[in-house]
Design a protein around this motif. Structure first.
Motif, short mmCIF file in Angstrom:
data_model
loop_
_atom_site.label_atom_id
_atom_site.label_comp_id
_atom_site.label_asym_id
_atom_site.label_seq_id
_atom_site.Cartn_x
_atom_site.Cartn_y
_atom_site.Cartn_z
N TYR A 158 -37.82 28.90 7.72
CA TYR A 158 -36.42 28.92 7.27
C TYR A 158 -35.44 28.91 8.44
CZ TYR A 158 -38.98 30.21 3.09
OH TYR A 158 -39.89 30.24 2.06
N ASN A 159 -35.70 28.05 9.40
CA ASN A 159 -34.76 27.85 10.50
C ASN A 159 -34.81 26.37 10.92
OD1 ASN A 159 -37.10 27.59 12.18
ND2 ASN A 159 -37.20 29.84 12.23
N GLU A 160 -34.02 26.01 11.91
CA GLU A 160 -33.94 24.59 12.29
C GLU A 160 -35.28 24.09 12.84
OE1 GLU A 160 -30.17 23.15 13.86
OE2 GLU A 160 -31.32 22.07 15.38
N VAL A 195 -37.47 23.06 10.07
CA VAL A 195 -36.99 21.81 9.46
C VAL A 195 -37.47 20.63 10.30
CG1 VAL A 195 -34.93 20.45 8.91
CG2 VAL A 195 -34.96 22.88 8.41
N VAL A 216 -29.98 16.84 14.77
CA VAL A 216 -31.36 17.04 14.28
C VAL A 216 -32.11 15.70 14.27
CG1 VAL A 216 -32.73 17.65 12.23
CG2 VAL A 216 -30.85 19.11 12.95
N GLY A 256 -35.59 24.92 5.43
CA GLY A 256 -34.40 25.43 6.13
C GLY A 256 -33.93 26.75 5.57
N ASN A 286 -28.84 25.56 7.56
CA ASN A 286 -29.60 24.40 8.04
C ASN A 286 -29.39 23.16 7.17
OD1 ASN A 286 -32.10 26.73 8.89
ND2 ASN A 286 -30.89 25.59 10.36
N ASP A 287 -28.41 23.20 6.32
CA ASP A 287 -28.14 22.04 5.46
C ASP A 287 -27.76 20.83 6.30
OD1 ASP A 287 -28.69 23.29 3.15
OD2 ASP A 287 -26.64 23.46 2.43
N PRO A 342 -34.76 20.09 4.83
CA PRO A 342 -33.84 21.24 5.01
C PRO A 342 -33.82 22.16 3.79
CG PRO A 342 -32.71 19.19 5.51
CD PRO A 342 -34.04 18.82 4.96
N ARG A 396 -24.35 18.10 13.06
CA ARG A 396 -25.66 18.76 13.03
C ARG A 396 -26.75 17.76 12.59
NH1 ARG A 396 -25.77 22.86 8.63
NH2 ARG A 396 -24.40 24.08 9.95
#
Lengths: 286, 386
Positions: free
Chosen positions: A149-151, A154, A72, A230, A234-235, A226, A68
């Protein structure tokens, strides 16, 4: 003769000492820690074993976060290329006397703390933030969009942070190009687009690739974006290292994850230099 | 500076002679100190002389309004009364601070007093051999503290104390009264955090312990003796799907609630009191077996005990302790049956007028610290969607 050898070394010694003490030595410590064990109290037990590395690969959880992170980082890099090249090209071409001021604007975000810049998105993208507030006020939406609070949020935070690095790298590269080359190309029958494609773009690739590398490496190691922007899930890998080192005082496992990340980034940088060197890219463009 | 440095080296030498420190560690300390003093003698001279100033003691706390309360009502009057300067440091959370303490050399060496949270942190510091044995006769105000708060510390350090209890609070549930009725919140209790009507409007403190505690309550279990762990993990997985944000700091908690990003979350009682003081429509629910905790002022090994004990006694004096409690919005450790409390303290969330803390459930440090590594990792996986 001897004097000639020692003089550059003497001049370089402060920089070499700093790199050795502040980079090489800490990395060596991290590598050594990665073989140690954690006691139940959180203390470290010196050992030489590969259990921490085995733990990372024992199931798909940790590798999936690594994948991930790389995804990203790639997405952020591509967006920064697309968004960064155009302003850099504009700065290169423009004849305005305010060029220095425009460049200063690119640097302006660095004057504000990264955390504050990141936190500001909460007030813009939140349910009661500016964006949703306007959409609801003008009757476009009934309920707020989930923008935070989502990708996506981020990546937005990362692009905001890293875009100046890309713009400045590309701009420096473009500035080194003799403008008469494009004039020559157009005088020989090239259109503006062809001159850009055949002359300007290939010659600006060193800056573009340096920008890509910088953006990619910085994204892969980020943890604040993140954490602040995030949501659950999403970490990135740096968040994982933070949790292991800080949250559970598991320095050995945290070190092992750091070494794995360092190894992967080193491979990417090495591969880039070895196979995707600028000469190779230039050839492929021809 | 040289006087204090000498004292410090003497104390390390003493520890070396007593066998607390290996020869290798002792030599490491001497060489690192030499190098540090050599380096810091120049441009950083002012910084080090301040940090090592004669008659000074270091205190690390939570920052923000908490530190302001300590500075104003305890440290400044203490310095005025005794001449001992309190060097006021801050930390973001307990785990980060413990990492810094562990990374210092010798471990804990550059730190003196810290505002630690929970019994489990006291136990963790003791586990890392960072404790001292306080001379209670030099802290006369300790007699005013609730015995219910000192007892658990004594149990960990075999009758002795390495800290004094200072305040207490709860991690309960904060909810927005515009969107959730009091009746509904009280009826559901801990299960409010699993209410499907609150899908994507739920928040929670990202800490593994708090989440597992509340999942235990939701599944009808005793958090200090969880029998059906699978049910806990399943509950957390179910809750994660409805979760909007796992927050990480008090400031973030307040922002999420104040901006109505979330309508319900686990929350620290003091922070909810701060939101209520700002007139936000936020209520605090303390469900049965709510997660209660107490905070202490811990003294690190190697500290100057005379100064540390003087400061502890000063901080426990009713006028200082009560002023700090009002400032940081957590009730003080003073027994309200011995020390009369003003209305402002009585109104604080989680305040216990009996001074016995009966019905307050604290995390059993032995139980939770033993599970930390395994459960924290499992929790990280669930949080990440694994």
């Amino acid at each position: 003769m001897q004097h000639k050898i020692w003089r550059p070394l003497g001049l370089l010694s402060p920089a070499l000492s700093a790199v050795f003490l502040l980079l090489v030595v800490p990395v060596c410590f991290v590598v050594v820690y990665s073989f140690w064990l954690r006691a139940p109290t959180g203390a470290d037990i010196p050992a030489f074993q590969f259990g921490n590395y085995a733990k990372f690969f024992e199931d798909f959880f940790y590798p999936s976060i690594l994948i991930r992170t790389i995804r990203v980082a790639l997405e952020t890099t591509v967006i920064c290329v697309l968004m960064g090249y155009i302003p850099a090209y504009f700065f290169y071409k423009t004849e305005t006397k305010h060029k220095s001021f425009l460049l200063l604007l690119v640097m302006l975000p660095f004057w504000i703390s990264f955390i504050i810049r990141t936190m500001s998105w909460v007030n813009i993208l939140g349910d009661t933030g500016l964006f949703n507030h306007l959409l609801i006020k003008f009757g476009i939406l009934d309920s707020p969009l989930a923008l935070l609070y989502n990708e996506g949020s981020v990546i937005l935070g990362l692009v905001q942070y890293l875009l100046p690095f890309m713009i400045l790298n590309v701009y420096v590269s473009l500035e080194g190009i003799d403008k008469s080359l494009t004039e020559a190309a157009t005088s020989l029958g090239c259109t503006e687009w062809q001159a850009f494609k055949e002359v300007t773009l290939p010659l600006s690739l060193p800056g573009l690739s340096a920008g890509c590398l910088l953006v990619f490496v910085l994204t892969a190691g980020t943890y604040l974006s993140p954490m602040i922007l995030g949501g659950p899930g999403n970490d990135m890998i740096a968040n994982l290292i933070f949790k292991r080192v800080i949250g559970t005082l598991d320095w050995p496992f945290g070190s092992a994850i750091s070494v794995i990340l360092l190894g992967i980034l080193s491979i990417i940088v090495f591969t880039y230099n070895r196979y995707l060197g600028i000469a190779q890219i230039f050839k492929s463009m021809q | 500076m040289s006087k204090d440095l000498g004292k410090k080296i003497d104390s390390v030498f003493e520890r070396y002679k007593n066998g607390d420190l290996s020869r290798r560690d002792f030599l490491k300390f001497v060489s690192i100190t030499g190098a540090a003093v050599g380096l810091a003698g120049g441009p950083f001279g002012g910084l080090t002389s301040n940090a090592w100033a004669a008659k000074s003691i270091r205190f690390d706390g939570w920052g923000g309004t908490t530190s302001e309360a300590f500075r104003k009502h305890a440290f400044q009057p203490f310095t005025k009364a005794t001449g001992v300067k309190v060097i006021d440091g801050e930390f973001g959370d307990m785990d980060t601070y413990l990492t810094r303490v562990k990374a210092s050399f010798p471990p804990g060496g550059e730190f003196n007093l810290a505002h630690l949270s929970g019994l489990f942190d006291y136990a963790r510091y003791v586990g890392l051999d960072l404790q001292v044995a306080l001379d209670e006769s030099k802290i006369p105000n300790l007699k005013n503290a609730m015995s219910a708060m000192t007892k658990p510390y004594r149990a960990i350090t075999k009758g002795k104390l390495s800290a004094v209890p200072y305040d207490y609070g709860q991690t309960g549930i904060a909810y927005n009264t515009k969107h959730i009725s009091k009746d509904k919140a009280e009826k559901l209790g801990a299960s409010l955090l699993w209410d499907k009507d609150l899908n994507k409007k739920l928040g929670a403190f990202g800490d593994w312990r708090t989440n597992i505690w509340y999942a235990a309550l939701h599944t009808g279990q005793n958090p200090n003796d969880i029998k059906d762990l699978k049910a806990v993990w399943n509950a957390l997985k179910e809750q994660r799907k409805m979760m909007k944000k796992y927050w990480g700091s008090g400031a973030e908690l307040m922002s999420l609630l104040a901006n109505e990003e979330i309508y319900a979350t686990t929350a620290w009682s003091g922070r909810v009191a701060a939101l209520q003081a700002q007139k936000h429509p936020i209520a605090f629910l303390s469900p049965k077996n709510c997660y209660s905790w107490q905070e202490c002022i811990f003294v690190m090994k190697g500290s100057n005990l005379d100064d540390a004990q003087k400061l502890l006694d000063f901080m426990l004096a009713p006028e200082a302790a009560i002023a700090v409690a009002i400032g940081q919005k957590y009730p003080p450790s003073l027994d309200p049956t011995k020390v009369p409390m003003p209305e402002e303290v009585k109104k604080l969330p989680a305040f216990d007028p009996t001074g016995k803390l009966e019905g307050y459930l604290f995390a059993d440090p032995t139980y939770w610290n033993a599970k930390q590594l395994e459960w924290a990792e499992k929790w990280d996986r669930i949080k990440a969607g694994g």
